[in-house]
Design a protein around this motif. Structure first.
Motif, short mmCIF file in Angstrom:
data_model
loop_
_atom_site.label_atom_id
_atom_site.label_comp_id
_atom_site.label_asym_id
_atom_site.label_seq_id
_atom_site.Cartn_x
_atom_site.Cartn_y
_atom_site.Cartn_z
N ALA A 54 0.82 -1.23 0.00
CA ALA A 54 0.00 0.00 0.00
C ALA A 54 0.85 1.26 0.00
O ALA A 54 0.50 2.25 -0.66
CB ALA A 54 -0.95 -0.02 1.19
N ALA A 55 1.97 1.26 0.72
CA ALA A 55 2.83 2.45 0.75
C ALA A 55 3.44 2.72 -0.62
O ALA A 55 3.46 3.86 -1.08
CB ALA A 55 3.92 2.29 1.81
N ALA A 56 3.92 1.68 -1.29
CA ALA A 56 4.51 1.85 -2.63
C ALA A 56 3.46 2.32 -3.63
O ALA A 56 3.74 3.17 -4.49
CB ALA A 56 5.14 0.54 -3.10
N GLN A 57 2.24 1.81 -3.51
CA GLN A 57 1.18 2.27 -4.40
C GLN A 57 0.86 3.74 -4.16
O GLN A 57 0.62 4.51 -5.10
CB GLN A 57 -0.08 1.42 -4.21
N THR A 58 0.90 4.15 -2.90
CA THR A 58 0.62 5.54 -2.57
C THR A 58 1.74 6.45 -3.07
O THR A 58 1.46 7.55 -3.57
CB THR A 58 0.40 5.70 -1.06
N GLU A 59 2.98 6.02 -2.95
CA GLU A 59 4.11 6.79 -3.51
C GLU A 59 3.89 7.01 -5.00
O GLU A 59 4.06 8.12 -5.50
CB GLU A 59 5.44 6.06 -3.29
N ASN A 60 3.51 5.96 -5.70
CA ASN A 60 3.26 6.08 -7.13
C ASN A 60 2.11 7.05 -7.40
O ASN A 60 2.21 7.92 -8.28
CB ASN A 60 2.93 4.72 -7.73
N GLU A 93 -2.62 3.40 7.95
CA GLU A 93 -1.42 4.07 8.46
C GLU A 93 -0.36 4.22 7.38
O GLU A 93 0.20 5.31 7.20
CB GLU A 93 -0.84 3.32 9.66
N ALA A 94 -0.09 3.17 6.62
CA ALA A 94 0.93 3.24 5.56
C ALA A 94 0.55 4.27 4.50
O ALA A 94 1.39 5.08 4.07
CB ALA A 94 1.11 1.87 4.92
N VAL A 95 -0.70 4.26 4.09
CA VAL A 95 -1.16 5.19 3.05
C VAL A 95 -1.10 6.63 3.55
O VAL A 95 -0.57 7.52 2.87
CB VAL A 95 -2.58 4.80 2.58
N TYR A 96 -1.62 6.87 4.74
CA TYR A 96 -1.66 8.24 5.25
C TYR A 96 -0.27 8.78 5.57
O TYR A 96 -0.05 9.99 5.46
CB TYR A 96 -2.59 8.32 6.47
N ARG A 97 0.66 7.92 5.95
CA ARG A 97 2.04 8.39 6.16
C ARG A 97 2.64 8.92 4.87
O ARG A 97 3.28 9.97 4.86
CB ARG A 97 2.93 7.26 6.70
N ALA A 119 -10.97 -0.57 -9.04
CA ALA A 119 -11.11 -0.97 -10.45
C ALA A 119 -10.32 -2.20 -10.84
O ALA A 119 -10.72 -2.94 -11.73
CB ALA A 119 -10.73 0.20 -11.35
N LYS A 120 -9.19 -2.42 -10.22
CA LYS A 120 -8.39 -3.63 -10.46
C LYS A 120 -8.14 -4.29 -9.10
O LYS A 120 -7.92 -3.60 -8.11
CB LYS A 120 -7.05 -3.28 -11.12
N PRO A 121 -8.14 -5.60 -9.07
CA PRO A 121 -7.94 -6.28 -7.77
C PRO A 121 -6.58 -5.98 -7.13
O PRO A 121 -6.44 -6.07 -5.91
CB PRO A 121 -8.09 -7.77 -8.10
N GLU A 122 -5.60 -5.58 -7.92
CA GLU A 122 -4.27 -5.26 -7.39
C GLU A 122 -4.24 -3.93 -6.63
O GLU A 122 -3.34 -3.69 -5.84
CB GLU A 122 -3.23 -5.18 -8.53
N TYR A 123 -5.21 -3.07 -6.89
CA TYR A 123 -5.23 -1.75 -6.26
C TYR A 123 -5.63 -1.89 -4.78
O TYR A 123 -6.69 -2.40 -4.46
CB TYR A 123 -6.23 -0.81 -6.92
N LEU A 124 -4.78 -1.37 -3.91
CA LEU A 124 -5.06 -1.35 -2.48
C LEU A 124 -5.57 0.00 -2.02
O LEU A 124 -6.16 0.12 -0.95
CB LEU A 124 -3.79 -1.72 -1.69
N MET A 125 -5.31 1.02 -2.83
CA MET A 125 -5.68 2.39 -2.48
C MET A 125 -5.94 3.20 -3.74
O MET A 125 -5.54 2.82 -4.82
CB MET A 125 -4.58 3.07 -1.65
N GLU A 126 -6.63 4.31 -3.55
CA GLU A 126 -6.84 5.29 -4.62
C GLU A 126 -7.02 6.64 -3.95
O GLU A 126 -7.62 6.73 -2.89
CB GLU A 126 -8.07 4.91 -5.44
N ILE A 127 -6.48 7.67 -4.59
CA ILE A 127 -6.65 9.01 -4.04
C ILE A 127 -7.23 9.93 -5.12
O ILE A 127 -6.77 9.95 -6.26
CB ILE A 127 -5.33 9.58 -3.46
N ASP A 128 -8.27 10.63 -4.74
CA ASP A 128 -8.95 11.58 -5.60
C ASP A 128 -8.53 12.98 -5.14
O ASP A 128 -8.56 13.26 -3.94
CB ASP A 128 -10.46 11.37 -5.44
#
Length: 138
Positions: A54-60, A93-97, A119-128
């Motif tokens: 989740a943290a790596a996805q949020t960085e991206n 916690e990981a995403v918000y950090r 939208a994809k099962p690999e997605y753990l987070m999304e930010i609008d």
């Protein structure tokens, strides 16, 4: 300028496994307001980053958001509203950090939502993200 549509694409390209045919874009600038497409683990080239992290996805997601905002004439400092979607409370916690690191000193309003899936099962987070470019820079 009424509406500037940035990085137009069709959903059939981003989601070939789904039977979709929608013309959308990654960002829209309407006057001095910038609206971003939900940012996820998908980078700007359509590759999925950080599967299971989740943290790596949020960085991206935040890296892509910064690029898209700049293409629209905005900056991270112009963000006024974020909505964060996570698929499990354990990722909060990981995403918000990560978001907090990217938006230190910005103070947007924020909503967090736990969802069953994205939208994809690999997605753990999304930010609008919504940003407002100050009139003296617009």
């Amino acid at each position: 300028m009424s509406h500037l549509r940035i990085r137009k694409f069709n959903t059939r390209d981003a989601y070939p496994e789904q039977q979709l045919d929608n013309d959308v874009c990654m960002a829209v600038r309407a006057g001095n307001t910038v609206y971003l497409r939900g940012q996820t683990a998908m980078d700007l080239d359509g590759k999925i980053v950080g599967i299971g992290d989740a943290a790596a996805q949020t960085e991206n997601a935040m890296k892509c958001a910064k690029i898209l905002l700049e293409e629209a004439g905005a900056t991270l400092q112009d963000i006024v509203k974020i909505t964060i979607y996570i698929t499990d409370r354990a990722y909060r916690e990981a995403v918000y950090r990560v978001v907090g690191k990217w938006l230190k000193g910005v103070f947007p309003v924020s909503t967090g939502i736990i969802v069953q899936g994205l939208a994809k099962p690999e997605y753990l987070m999304e930010i609008d993200i919504i940003a407002e470019i100050p009139a003296d820079r617009g």
